[in-house]
Write an enzyme that holds these catalytic residues in place. Sequence first.
Site, mmCIF file in Angstrom:
data_model
loop_
_atom_site.group_PDB
_atom_site.id
_atom_site.type_symbol
_atom_site.label_atom_id
_atom_site.label_comp_id
_atom_site.label_asym_id
_atom_site.label_seq_id
_atom_site.Cartn_x
_atom_site.Cartn_y
_atom_site.Cartn_z
ATOM 1 N N ASP A 117 0.959 -1.162 -0.042
ATOM 2 C CA ASP A 117 -0.147 -0.032 0.048
ATOM 3 C C ASP A 117 0.659 1.296 -0.142
ATOM 4 O O ASP A 117 2.004 1.211 0.279
ATOM 5 C CB ASP A 117 -1.044 0.036 1.287
ATOM 6 C CG ASP A 117 -0.410 0.086 2.656
ATOM 7 O OD1 ASP A 117 0.807 -0.730 2.665
ATOM 8 O OD2 ASP A 117 -0.508 0.734 3.619
ATOM 9 N N GLU A 165 0.035 -0.909 5.409
ATOM 10 C CA GLU A 165 1.071 -0.510 6.329
ATOM 11 C C GLU A 165 0.925 0.853 6.886
ATOM 12 O O GLU A 165 1.332 1.113 8.121
ATOM 13 C CB GLU A 165 2.491 -0.948 5.963
ATOM 14 C CG GLU A 165 3.659 -0.858 7.011
ATOM 15 C CD GLU A 165 4.325 0.630 6.783
ATOM 16 O OE1 GLU A 165 5.015 0.875 7.997
ATOM 17 O OE2 GLU A 165 4.030 1.358 6.189
#
Lengths: 360, 360
Positions: free
Chosen positions: A75, A133
Amino acid sequence: MTRVTDLDLSADAADLLEQLVDIESVSKNEQRIADAVQAALLPLTHLTVTRHGNTVVARTDLGHPERVVIAGHLDTVPVNDNLPAVRDQAEGTDVLRGLGTCDMKGGVAVMLKIAAGVPAPNRDLTFLFYESEEIETEFNGLFLLAQSDPDLLRADFAILMEPSDAVIEAGCQGTLRVDVIARGERAHSARSWKGVNAIHRAGEILDRLNAYQARMPVIDGLEYHEGLNAVFVNGGVAGNVLPDVCTVSINFRFAPDRSEAEAAAYVKELFAGFECEITDSAPGALPGLDRPAAKEFVEAVGGEVNPKFGWTDVARFSALGVPAVNFGPGDPMLAHKQEEFVPLEQVYRCEAVLRTWLGA
Amino acid sequence: MTRVTDLDLSADAADLLEQLVDIESVSKNEQRIADAVQAALLPLTHLTVTRHGNTVVARTDLGHPERVVIAGHLDTVPVNDNLPAVRDQAEGTDVLRGLGTCDMKGGVAVMLKIAAGVPAPNRDLTFLFYESEEIETEFNGLFLLAQSDPDLLRADFAILMEPSDAVIEAGCQGTLRVDVIARGERAHSARSWKGVNAIHRAGEILDRLNAYQARMPVIDGLEYHEGLNAVFVNGGVAGNVLPDVCTVSINFRFAPDRSEAEAAAYVKELFAGFECEITDSAPGALPGLDRPAAKEFVEAVGGEVNPKFGWTDVARFSALGVPAVNFGPGDPMLAHKQEEFVPLEQVYRCEAVLRTWLGA
């Protein structure tokens, strides 16, 4: 269902990186990139590929006595007018510029190149391509996997491919947030001697922050650097009222030789006399460079190791007893900046270091 | 449209006060109470009633050589779990407790009792029931009326029924608001030595506030009492960022022997080294007890006069050349406090003093 995006794992690492960057994957929107990674890995017969939410795990099982985790998140922080990727020059070198180039699709591209290009490594490998994350821990793919399938995280050593300028950054500092609260008594500001001004009382909190001297302990030869900073201050009721509450929100970044409990005790003692409310806390990670697997990797990279100041998911491996380091292309200072980029030379270098270390 | 609330002007002043308090009228939400006041006054044939926003004006036109303004605001500070009104005892006397009992629906109740009960006063009267005294000047009903219909404020003397313990409070202190701004440089809190924390720099602003010594000058025999207080403090960007701006909003209450310009210069010098932005300013009012109309009212009340610490709208009358005093029921120290109350005896006493002075 939309068609899965093809990733060409035979492409040069820079071309593969560009393909990854152009798949927008802001946290909670990683399905497309996870599908693409999974589809690209599935044909590789030396890997066992499993899917957990939008986290993809790929493992060799060659019977080696040693297993290494290589991990990277899929991400990015939100788009900030910085997609698609652009080839550019910076500081006299070729770079790829755009969201996620630095944090951390450069590392993900290297992982995919190693996964596809080193079918017979000299250590067993577990690749973790994980989700979310950049947001709250409860969504973090590594955190979720540690709960649902802890065996998948077992290893003798872990490399987290967060940007570190292609140098090993070992350990990480812990982080703690505390609200320090000054209280007073409201009164009309025209007759202020009838009340107690909570903002004025908070002056003592700021005085203590200003008197703070950062500790810089040396651990395994690495010099850490603590920091104690107000990140928010808020107080006030109305333009003609002495406020009865003023809250200073403080972020303490602590070296990994302190536990979370020790860090909390330190802060509470420093602000004795004020209410302290811990609002967030995550442990640091010791460098762990005395472990054999870590030593060998340091040698493979050429011996240079820096301390990691920012908190990263290496702390999650540490908590599981797995020594872990950060090692990835890109300047960590550029993470989360609109103008982030990654030098392509660093992408190639990380790939080459890992290939060599894995005996390819 | 909701039905207009009935006010019973024939009720005892304390009962009428209770009715007024139970009409919630936080600043900008005065329509219901203004409608009720207007509807109650309209049947009184000795009064000419006009409406200006949520300000209600009622005038006699009996041809007397002297005109007196009697003014009071309809709004309150925000609700703080202190509605509806409660009958209680305090300091051995009957009181009404609740939001606005002291500041200043006690005075408004007295005004309504006089407006209805003294149809043939010995001086012409102008009653001003006005909106939004507790917030920014731009919304203040008296300020707006001075701009739109200045003739309605013309008078030989003005009584502002702000709480003053049923004793005349003369003059008022000025008020000035200034934003004092500390600046820094953003950085990630994990590498705080790369930036400058603006909240930490604001510690110096709070230190200067804590070192401040209030001046207490004597004017016309009355001792004033200045005050310098932070009323808001704000800073912060994100939980992991050193903030680059921190603003301390300060309220300076100054004795009426200083002009607004002198007050601004004093504050700017005190916070030298920081940006200072004056956001609001209103002059004080000298006691003006040498004027004949003021002298007569002082005699009618029995001679006792105190200095007024809070800024009140008497300064607006002063600026128009109309001598003005504060005179109303309630302890001004209780204004804006959650536990505010008004002694009913003071409500009755104010009503009686005015009746007598007006020849009823």
